[in-house]
Structures are given as structure tokens and as C-alpha cells.
Design a protein around this motif. Sequence first.
Motif, PDB file in Angstrom:
ATOM      1  N   GLY A   1       0.792  -1.218   0.000  1.00  0.00           N
ATOM      2  CA  GLY A   1       0.000   0.000   0.000  1.00  0.00           C
ATOM      3  C   GLY A   1       0.824   1.267   0.000  1.00  0.00           C
ATOM      4  N   THR A   2       2.155   1.135   0.015  1.00  0.00           N
ATOM      5  CA  THR A   2       3.018   2.311   0.004  1.00  0.00           C
ATOM      6  C   THR A   2       3.353   2.719  -1.421  1.00  0.00           C
ATOM      7  N   MET A   3       3.785   3.965  -1.570  1.00  0.00           N
ATOM      8  CA  MET A   3       4.133   4.487  -2.887  1.00  0.00           C
ATOM      9  C   MET A   3       5.612   4.224  -3.190  1.00  0.00           C
ATOM     10  N   THR A   4       5.864   3.925  -4.445  1.00  0.00           N
ATOM     11  CA  THR A   4       7.232   3.758  -4.919  1.00  0.00           C
ATOM     12  C   THR A   4       7.538   4.863  -5.918  1.00  0.00           C
ATOM     13  N   VAL A   5       8.603   5.589  -5.674  1.00  0.00           N
ATOM     14  CA  VAL A   5       9.093   6.609  -6.601  1.00  0.00           C
ATOM     15  C   VAL A   5      10.447   6.131  -7.108  1.00  0.00           C
ATOM     16  N   SER A   6      10.578   5.970  -8.426  1.00  0.00           N
ATOM     17  CA  SER A   6      11.804   5.383  -8.964  1.00  0.00           C
ATOM     18  C   SER A   6      12.240   6.092 -10.233  1.00  0.00           C
ATOM     19  N   THR A   7      13.504   5.879 -10.569  1.00  0.00           N
ATOM     20  CA  THR A   7      14.051   6.388 -11.833  1.00  0.00           C
ATOM     21  C   THR A   7      14.353   5.226 -12.771  1.00  0.00           C
ATOM     22  N   ASP A   8      13.504   4.196 -12.747  1.00  0.00           N
ATOM     23  CA  ASP A   8      13.615   3.112 -13.720  1.00  0.00           C
ATOM     24  C   ASP A   8      13.517   3.698 -15.128  1.00  0.00           C
ATOM     25  N   PRO A   9      13.963   2.963 -16.139  1.00  0.00           N
ATOM     26  CA  PRO A   9      13.937   3.501 -17.506  1.00  0.00           C
ATOM     27  C   PRO A   9      12.544   3.969 -17.930  1.00  0.00           C
ATOM     28  N   PRO A  10      12.486   4.970 -18.790  1.00  0.00           N
ATOM     29  CA  PRO A  10      11.184   5.444 -19.293  1.00  0.00           C
ATOM     30  C   PRO A  10      10.401   4.321 -19.963  1.00  0.00           C
ATOM     31  N   VAL A  11       9.101   4.445 -19.935  1.00  0.00           N
ATOM     32  CA  VAL A  11       8.202   3.493 -20.598  1.00  0.00           C
ATOM     33  C   VAL A  11       7.541   4.229 -21.755  1.00  0.00           C
ATOM     34  N   GLY A  12       7.787   3.753 -22.963  1.00  0.00           N
ATOM     35  CA  GLY A  12       7.245   4.442 -24.130  1.00  0.00           C
ATOM     36  C   GLY A  12       7.732   5.873 -24.229  1.00  0.00           C
ATOM     37  N   GLY A  13       8.955   6.112 -23.742  1.00  0.00           N
ATOM     38  CA  GLY A  13       9.515   7.451 -23.792  1.00  0.00           C
ATOM     39  C   GLY A  13       9.076   8.352 -22.660  1.00  0.00           C
ATOM     40  N   GLN A  14       8.282   7.846 -21.713  1.00  0.00           N
ATOM     41  CA  GLN A  14       7.743   8.687 -20.656  1.00  0.00           C
ATOM     42  C   GLN A  14       8.263   8.262 -19.274  1.00  0.00           C
ATOM     43  N   ARG A  15       8.685   9.249 -18.514  1.00  0.00           N
ATOM     44  CA  ARG A  15       8.977   9.071 -17.096  1.00  0.00           C
ATOM     45  C   ARG A  15       8.655  10.390 -16.411  1.00  0.00           C
ATOM     46  N   PRO A  16       7.592  10.446 -15.632  1.00  0.00           N
ATOM     47  CA  PRO A  16       6.745   9.334 -15.159  1.00  0.00           C
ATOM     48  C   PRO A  16       5.860   8.768 -16.266  1.00  0.00           C
ATOM     49  N   SER A  17       5.496   7.519 -16.069  1.00  0.00           N
ATOM     50  CA  SER A  17       4.658   6.820 -17.034  1.00  0.00           C
ATOM     51  C   SER A  17       3.279   6.565 -16.454  1.00  0.00           C
ATOM     52  N   ALA A  18       2.252   6.980 -17.202  1.00  0.00           N
ATOM     53  CA  ALA A  18       0.884   6.685 -16.794  1.00  0.00           C
ATOM     54  C   ALA A  18       0.625   5.183 -16.825  1.00  0.00           C
ATOM     55  N   THR A  19       1.196   4.504 -17.807  1.00  0.00           N
ATOM     56  CA  THR A  19       1.012   3.051 -17.889  1.00  0.00           C
ATOM     57  C   THR A  19       1.580   2.359 -16.660  1.00  0.00           C
ATOM     58  N   ARG A  20       2.782   2.762 -16.216  1.00  0.00           N
ATOM     59  CA  ARG A  20       3.371   2.152 -15.028  1.00  0.00           C
ATOM     60  C   ARG A  20       2.479   2.369 -13.807  1.00  0.00           C
ATOM     61  N   LEU A  21       1.968   3.581 -13.654  1.00  0.00           N
ATOM     62  CA  LEU A  21       1.098   3.884 -12.518  1.00  0.00           C
ATOM     63  C   LEU A  21      -0.153   3.030 -12.544  1.00  0.00           C
ATOM     64  N   ILE A  22      -0.823   2.988 -13.691  1.00  0.00           N
ATOM     65  CA  ILE A  22      -2.107   2.280 -13.773  1.00  0.00           C
ATOM     66  C   ILE A  22      -1.900   0.772 -13.666  1.00  0.00           C
ATOM     67  N   GLU A  23      -0.837   0.255 -14.264  1.00  0.00           N
ATOM     68  CA  GLU A  23      -0.549  -1.175 -14.137  1.00  0.00           C
ATOM     69  C   GLU A  23      -0.331  -1.582 -12.689  1.00  0.00           C
ATOM     70  N   SER A  24       0.244  -0.692 -11.897  1.00  0.00           N
ATOM     71  CA  SER A  24       0.483  -1.034 -10.494  1.00  0.00           C
ATOM     72  C   SER A  24      -0.820  -1.233  -9.734  1.00  0.00           C
ATOM     73  N   GLY A  25      -1.893  -0.569 -10.184  1.00  0.00           N
ATOM     74  CA  GLY A  25      -3.188  -0.800  -9.563  1.00  0.00           C
ATOM     75  C   GLY A  25      -3.707  -2.206  -9.825  1.00  0.00           C
TER      76      GLY A  25
END
Length: 347
Positions: free
Chosen positions: A247-271
Motif C-alpha cells: 500500500g506504500t508508494m514507490t518513486v523510482s528512476t527506472d527507464p522510461p516506458v514508451g519514452g515517458q517518465r513518469p509513465s501513466a502506464t506504469r502507474l495504472i498497471e500497479s493498480g
Amino acid sequence: MPRRTTPARVMIVEDSAVVRRLLTHIVAGDPRLTVAAAVASAEEAIAAIPSVRPDVISMDIRLPGIDGLEATRRIMADHPTPIVVISASIDRGELGNSMDALRAGALSVVEKPVGLADAAYVQVAAEIRTQLAIMSEVAVVRRRMREPALSPPVMPPRTRAPRVLLVAASTGGPPALARLFAALPADFPLPILLVQHMGAGFMQGFANWLGSVVPQQVELARHGDLPRPGTIHVAPGDSHLTIGRAGTMTVSTDPPVGGQRPSATRLIESGATALDGAALAIVLTGMGDDGGAGVQTLLAAGGSAVAEDATTAVVYGMPAAAQRAGALSLPLGMIGPHVRRIVERRA
């Protein structure tokens, strides 16, 4: 919409002669763009628009006489033209006015260049060129069409009750977000995690501005914190934001997803992966398709998703991708009431 076959005509509005020359140099270095006019004041710009007929305007905010915010209001009222605000990201007062300019109709904010010798010059110049070229293609209008009257949507029985609200936006996002969150109560019972595509130097100022115009608390997300109900946790600049199984938040500098960081896909997939689908995703106006793959994953896990309809989205890229992935499409004004109904049903 057919793509432009001739260079976009750029009007530069900047009172500093040094910065005006630098912006002229930046624009001239891109074959997609041409400098149609470079003026030192909003008054000159407003008077010249009918004859210059620019495809896009580079607008300084801090101008003598009429400032960039008021100039944006007048231009969007009388001569609707795509506007890209050029702002000093470290200047809190200027950034606040820049965010208000977005509410008045400007399409995006980019960082003001410092000089050719600055370490970030190449990156800043590339972003300015890209934004001007892309925004020159956006059709803006004096007054948006009235949103269609639709029957209140019903949450399908198979969806899981959400434990968190996941929101994503890009171009045109700040005013859309302000309207969305204003339709939700200050004591909204779910935590809100937000990805807004914007330059890293603007994110703290963006969070401060958003907190001044919506009833909820707004802050930059912090790694390892538990998200709080009624609080909007904003992804920091150039960092992914996700929610974990604890339930905690993760803030990371992992590689961009589809050229985006932050990535909406990464956020929504985590749900989907961390909460087993117990999340509601909202994808608002923005270029590209970020978020679409995340929506598909979330829906497959039993979650729910809403995409802003083409009738209200400034740029129907991200919402279109979310809609194709299965998200319910709603005009912006109906999304807040829909979210409230889902939450009330959950309660």
C-alpha cells in the motif's frame, strides 16, 4: 487531421532582447518551424496577430504592460491560437501565472533557455522546438462546444471497489485536472495518485499551484509513504510513481516506458498488480498513448477506467488509447460525478 506540409509560423513574444534572439535561433534551427514575428510586448503581439497569422505563439509570462497571462486570455478570446508558455521554472510567482495561463487556454509550459553555454541548453532547446511543432497542429477554438447530455453511466457489477484513484494527463492537463478535482469533495475517501507530464523543474510549482485551486491537499509523492485519503500525490519530475502491495508508494528512476517518465502506464498497471485491480483509473487530455496499456491490464484484473471524451479533450491522444483499451469515455464535466457515484456505491 492531415499533418502540416509547410513550416509552422511561430510568433515569439519576449521582452528580453537576449532571450528573444536566443529563441529566434532555437526556432530557426528546426525545419518544422519558421519565425513569423518576434515582438517585445503583449500589446505588439495582439496587434500583429491578424496580419502575421501565426500557427503557434511562444509566450513569455513576465512582460511589461499586459503580462503573458492576460495576453493569453485576450488571444484565446479574440484570435484563438496555440500558445506555448516559456517560463522560468525556478521562479515561483512566474510559474503560478504560467499555470493560470494554461487554465486560460495555453497548451503547455516549457522551460526558458538560459544561454548557449548552459549545460541544459541542448535539452531545453529540443523541448521548445518539439512543443512548438506539435502544438502548432492543435486546433484551438474560441469557445468549446457544449458537452453532450448523456445518461449517467453505471459501474459494471464485475468491477472491484476501488481503493485508490489513479489519474494521468499530459498536454492540456492542468486545467482539466483543476476541473476534475474541483468536482470531488475535500474529504474524498480515496488516495489519489497523479502523473502529469511536465518538465522536472516545474513539478513542485505545479503541485503548489494545483493545491491552490482544488479542495484536496496536494503534494509531491514520497517514496515509501502511505498515500492518504483526500490527498493528491503527484509524481515528482522525471520519476515513475507506482503503488506497491504493502500500500506504500514507490518513486523510482527506472527507464522510461514508451519514452515517458513518469509513465501513466506504469502507474495504472500497479493498480492491477499490487491491488489486484482494486483501482479506478482516469486518463485525461494528452499527446501519445501513455496509459492505454495500463488501462488494458487494470481492466483485465477487474478494475475500472474512464477516458476523457474527444468533445472536451484538448489533445485526444492518451484518452483515445485508453478508450481503445476499454475505458469508459466521458466528457470532462461528467467524470467527477461518475467518480463520486462509484465511491458512494463502494461505501
